[in-house]
Design an enzyme around this catalytic site. Structure first.
Site, PDB file in Angstrom:
ATOM      1  N   LYS A  85       0.842  -1.198   0.000  1.00  9.88           N
ATOM      2  CA  LYS A  85       0.000   0.000   0.000  1.00  9.88           C
ATOM      3  C   LYS A  85       0.875   1.245   0.000  1.00  9.88           C
ATOM      4  O   LYS A  85       1.513   1.570   0.993  1.00  9.88           O
ATOM      5  CB  LYS A  85      -0.902   0.055   1.241  1.00  9.88           C
ATOM      6  CG  LYS A  85      -1.948   1.146   1.081  1.00  9.88           C
ATOM      7  CD  LYS A  85      -2.509   1.658   2.382  1.00  9.88           C
ATOM      8  CE  LYS A  85      -1.966   2.975   2.842  1.00  9.88           C
ATOM      9  NZ  LYS A  85      -2.027   4.097   1.910  1.00  9.88           N
ATOM     10  N   GLU A 109       8.850  15.660  16.338  1.00 10.24           N
ATOM     11  CA  GLU A 109       9.312  15.571  14.949  1.00 10.24           C
ATOM     12  C   GLU A 109       8.567  16.626  14.117  1.00 10.24           C
ATOM     13  O   GLU A 109       7.337  16.616  14.047  1.00 10.24           O
ATOM     14  CB  GLU A 109       8.998  14.171  14.419  1.00 10.24           C
ATOM     15  CG  GLU A 109       9.487  13.974  12.994  1.00 10.24           C
ATOM     16  CD  GLU A 109       9.198  12.570  12.469  1.00 10.24           C
ATOM     17  OE1 GLU A 109       8.036  12.124  12.574  1.00 10.24           O
ATOM     18  OE2 GLU A 109      10.128  11.925  11.964  1.00 10.24           O
ATOM     19  N   CYS A 156      12.850  10.981   8.247  1.00 11.42           N
ATOM     20  CA  CYS A 156      12.782  10.408   9.594  1.00 11.42           C
ATOM     21  C   CYS A 156      14.125  10.596  10.283  1.00 11.42           C
ATOM     22  O   CYS A 156      14.207  10.718  11.492  1.00 11.42           O
ATOM     23  CB  CYS A 156      12.415   8.937   9.517  1.00 11.42           C
ATOM     24  SG  CYS A 156      13.455   8.038   8.367  1.00 11.42           S
ATOM     25  N   GLU A 214       9.006   1.119  11.222  1.00  8.77           N
ATOM     26  CA  GLU A 214      10.011   2.188  11.068  1.00  8.77           C
ATOM     27  C   GLU A 214       9.268   3.501  11.238  1.00  8.77           C
ATOM     28  O   GLU A 214       8.479   3.885  10.370  1.00  8.77           O
ATOM     29  CB  GLU A 214      10.662   2.126   9.678  1.00  8.77           C
ATOM     30  CG  GLU A 214      11.640   0.984   9.516  1.00  8.77           C
ATOM     31  CD  GLU A 214      12.776   1.035  10.508  1.00  8.77           C
ATOM     32  OE1 GLU A 214      13.086   2.122  11.033  1.00  8.77           O
ATOM     33  OE2 GLU A 214      13.345  -0.026  10.798  1.00  8.77           O
TER      34      GLU A 214
HETATM   35  P1  NAD Z   1       1.641   8.130   8.193  1.00  5.84           P
HETATM   36  O1  NAD Z   1       1.853   7.336   9.429  1.00  5.84           O
HETATM   37  O2  NAD Z   1       0.585   9.158   8.199  1.00  5.84           O
HETATM   38  O3  NAD Z   1       1.312   7.164   6.949  1.00  5.84           O
HETATM   39  C1  NAD Z   1       2.165   6.115   6.581  1.00  5.84           C
HETATM   40  C2  NAD Z   1       1.368   5.084   5.803  1.00  5.84           C
HETATM   41  O4  NAD Z   1       0.428   4.483   6.693  1.00  5.84           O
HETATM   42  C3  NAD Z   1       0.552   5.670   4.654  1.00  5.84           C
HETATM   43  O5  NAD Z   1       0.566   4.770   3.568  1.00  5.84           O
HETATM   44  C4  NAD Z   1      -0.843   5.763   5.251  1.00  5.84           C
HETATM   45  O6  NAD Z   1      -1.880   5.732   4.298  1.00  5.84           O
HETATM   46  C5  NAD Z   1      -0.867   4.521   6.121  1.00  5.84           C
HETATM   47  N1  NAD Z   1      -1.859   4.545   7.205  1.00  5.84           N
HETATM   48  C6  NAD Z   1      -2.471   5.613   7.775  1.00  5.84           C
HETATM   49  N2  NAD Z   1      -3.327   5.213   8.727  1.00  5.84           N
HETATM   50  C7  NAD Z   1      -3.266   3.854   8.776  1.00  5.84           C
HETATM   51  C8  NAD Z   1      -3.900   2.865   9.572  1.00  5.84           C
HETATM   52  N3  NAD Z   1      -4.781   3.176  10.506  1.00  5.84           N
HETATM   53  N4  NAD Z   1      -3.577   1.573   9.360  1.00  5.84           N
HETATM   54  C9  NAD Z   1      -2.654   1.222   8.429  1.00  5.84           C
HETATM   55  N5  NAD Z   1      -2.027   2.126   7.633  1.00  5.84           N
HETATM   56  C10 NAD Z   1      -2.322   3.436   7.812  1.00  5.84           C
HETATM   57  O7  NAD Z   1       3.063   8.736   7.831  1.00  5.84           O
HETATM   58  P2  NAD Z   1       3.428   9.728   6.666  1.00  5.84           P
HETATM   59  O8  NAD Z   1       2.891  11.070   7.020  1.00  5.84           O
HETATM   60  O9  NAD Z   1       3.061   9.113   5.366  1.00  5.84           O
HETATM   61  O10 NAD Z   1       5.038   9.719   6.750  1.00  5.84           O
HETATM   62  C11 NAD Z   1       5.754  10.496   7.637  1.00  5.84           C
HETATM   63  C12 NAD Z   1       6.232   9.683   8.831  1.00  5.84           C
HETATM   64  O11 NAD Z   1       6.962   8.547   8.371  1.00  5.84           O
HETATM   65  C13 NAD Z   1       7.191  10.467   9.692  1.00  5.84           C
HETATM   66  O12 NAD Z   1       6.835  10.307  11.048  1.00  5.84           O
HETATM   67  C14 NAD Z   1       8.546   9.822   9.424  1.00  5.84           C
HETATM   68  O13 NAD Z   1       9.478   9.935  10.464  1.00  5.84           O
HETATM   69  C15 NAD Z   1       8.143   8.413   9.155  1.00  5.84           C
HETATM   70  N6  NAD Z   1       9.187   7.730   8.378  1.00  5.84           N
HETATM   71  C16 NAD Z   1      10.009   6.855   9.041  1.00  5.84           C
HETATM   72  C17 NAD Z   1      11.058   6.234   8.362  1.00  5.84           C
HETATM   73  C18 NAD Z   1      11.978   5.277   9.076  1.00  5.84           C
HETATM   74  O14 NAD Z   1      12.708   4.571   8.392  1.00  5.84           O
HETATM   75  N7  NAD Z   1      11.988   5.229  10.407  1.00  5.84           N
HETATM   76  C19 NAD Z   1      11.235   6.480   7.005  1.00  5.84           C
HETATM   77  C20 NAD Z   1      10.380   7.367   6.347  1.00  5.84           C
HETATM   78  C21 NAD Z   1       9.356   7.993   7.060  1.00  5.84           C
END
Ligand code: NAD
Length: 492
Positions: free
Chosen positions: A186, A392, A295, A261
């Site tokens: 997804k 963050e 991140c 992650e």
């Molecule tokens: P997000 O958590 O809003 O969304 C991430 C994914 O999860 C999206 O595909 C979203 O549609 C999906 N999602 C949302 N609600 C869900 C649910 N209830 N159940 C299952 N899936 C769901 O994050 P974002 O805004 O897309 O990305 C930013 C975040 O990602 C930041 O906090 C960043 O630090 C983190 N990030 C971490 C790493 C790492 O390697 N640690 C790498 C990249 C980004």
């Protein structure tokens, strides 16, 4: 912004779901607008999946698993190499698509494409090593023989964010396929275009139908359904800590394995003996690459007090001169943020930093008008209680504080609920090593930019991660371990 700089996108964009080897419409006919963050115009609408589509995709992956898990590591390595070559052949197209959809400068998208290729090649090499006999375990004082086998975990759900769309996907997809798992992916609802194109490359690589399925859609519809589906053995999620918590709770209902992650709030610690030019480069790279939407952003700068005036002056100059604009324009160093909610969130953080008494040293330039452009921003003397110091931000905002002793620097860097990465800048090798040992972070760079090699590891301490990606750890995350004990002889 120079309109002439934009390439003409005359290639067809993928907009359908990819399930069981076919590009198909969703059951509900829902669509998602995909927005260009540089112009706020809709690029295209893509089909949005629903729980019914997730079910179709998971069932296809489950059927495909029966044959895919029987393939040899060498066969899977062949597919992974074919995907890597496909990405290579379409690298410019993928990079342009990502810059269009995510907003990062084209040079950064090319780096991401290189990372994707290296990741598929690396896991091809690892897949090749899987065709080994069972691992015999020596058991003293028993005539029974025990062996260990590593088997694929099954159907896995991969959920990724929008900041490094292709890279976060490759870090999961390559090891999952190498291990012999089948996949339902997804992508983020904000950036589905690069992943859909990647699926087309995988299709051309000849992967059997159902081994990879891609269902774009919202987190609450598609993500949640994937996390709760009983035929999904494991969920590998990259995203925010808040959603990671929901994913873990949902997965708990069917006792699924999870890899997470999540977010970060990382520090770069600059000692007085640091090479000042290097320190400036490392701070700027760690905070403003991808417009700070990392991140691993080291957006907390801890500088030894005697160096603080010089470092702050140099940083203020660089921040003020950062060229923000169209990701395709020559000389642009920072594009827009990727989506409106993130743009608004970062503006709120900047306002909170000011309200909390942090001293705003500089705000750079950014284009006015359409596009989610944010002025690169730098605060100093940031109160440790301020949200800009503790949470963050995920945007181009740098926060600086001074320290007096090495112990103070360690305490300040570790004073966070996250523990993803850290950077240390010093000419003193012994101190670099002491810091690497003391910092609670999954990656520590010493006098180094944020290099990430597929052969190593990715992930962090505390609320940043559960598990590790990349390296052999990334492969192990998609494997089950089976022990077989054989009697020496069956009695007559
Ligand atoms: P997000 O958590 O809003 O969304 C991430 C994914 O999860 C999206 O595909 C979203 O549609 C999906 N999602 C949302 N609600 C869900 C649910 N209830 N159940 C299952 N899936 C769901 O994050 P974002 O805004 O897309 O990305 C930013 C975040 O990602 C930041 O906090 C960043 O630090 C983190 N990030 C971490 C790493 C790492 O390697 N640690 C790498 C990249 C980004």
């Amino acid at each position: 912004m120079s309109a002439q700089a934009r390439p003409v996108f005359d290639f067809p964009l993928r907009t359908r779901l990819f399930i069981d080897g076919s590009w198909c419409a969703p059951e509900t006919r829902q669509r998602l607008p995909v927005v260009d963050p540089s112009t706020e115009e809709t690029i295209v609408e893509v089909d949005a999946g629903s729980p019914a589509d997730v079910d179709r995709a998971v069932r296809a992956a489950s059927r495909a698993f029966r044959a895919w898990k029987q393939t040899s590591g060498a066969e899977r390595a062949g597919f992974l190499r074919a995907i890597a070559r496909g990405v290579e052949a379409h690298g410019e197209h993928l990079a342009a698509l990502q810059s269009l959809n995510n907003g990062k400068p084209i040079a950064e998208s090319r780096i991401d494409v290189g990372d994707v290729i290296a990741t598929f090649d690396y896991y091809a090499d690892l897949a090749q090593t899987l065709d080994v006999p069972e691992e015999a375990i020596a058991i003293p004082s028993s005539d029974h023989r025990a062996v260990i086998r590593r088997e694929p975990a099954g159907v896995v759900g991969l959920i990724v964010p929008w900041n490094f769309p292709m890279v976060t996907t490759a870090w999961k997809l390559a090891p999952a396929l190498a291990a012999g798992c089948t996949v339902v992916l997804k992508p983020s609802e904000f950036t589905p275009l690069p992943e859909l194109e990647l699926a087309a490359i995988v299709e051309r690589a000849g992967l059997p139908p159902g081994v990879l399925n891609v269902v774009p859609g919202t987190g609450t519809e598609v993500g949640a359904a994937l996390t709760m589906h009983p035929l999904v053995s494991k969920v590998s999620f990259t995203g925010s800590t808040a959603v990671g918590e929901q994913v873990m709770k949902a997965a708990a209902q069917s006792i699924k394995g999870v890899s997470l992650e999540l977010g970060g709030k990382s520090s770069i610690v600059v000692f007085a003996d640091a090479d000042l030019n290097l320190a400036v480069d490392l701070v700027v790279g760690g905070a403003f690459f991808n417009a700070g939407q990392m991140c691993s952003a080291t957006s907390r700068v801890l500088v030894e007090r005697s160096l603080a005036p010089a470092l702050i002056a140099r940083l203020a100059d660089r921040v003020a001169r950062t060229v923000v604009g169209d990701p395709f324009a020559a000389g642009v160093q920072m594009g827009p943020l990727t989506n409106r909610p993130q743009y608004e969130r970062v503006q709120r953080f900047i306002a909170r930093g000011k309200a909390d008494g942090a001293s705003l040293v500089v705000q750079g330039e950014a284009p006015d008008g359409a596009g989610y452009f944010v002025k690169p921003t730098m605060f100093v003397d940031v109160p440790t209680s301020s949200a800009v110091w503790r949470e963050e931000i995920f945007g181009p905002v740098l926060c600086v504080r001074s320290f007096d002793t090495e112990d103070d620097a360690i305490d300040a860097a570790n004073d966070t609920e996250f523990g993803l990465v850290a950077t240390v800048v010093t000419r003193d090798e012994a101190r670099g090593e002491r810091m690497a040992g003391a910092l609670q972070a999954g990656v520590v760079w010493i006098n180094s930019p944020q290099l990430i090699f597929p052969q190593t590891s990715w992930g962090g301490y505390k609320k940043s991660s559960i598990g590790r990606e990349l390296g052999p750890f990334g492969l192990a995350a998609f494997q089950e371990i089976k022990q077989i004990v054989r009697a020496a002889a069956v009695p007559d």
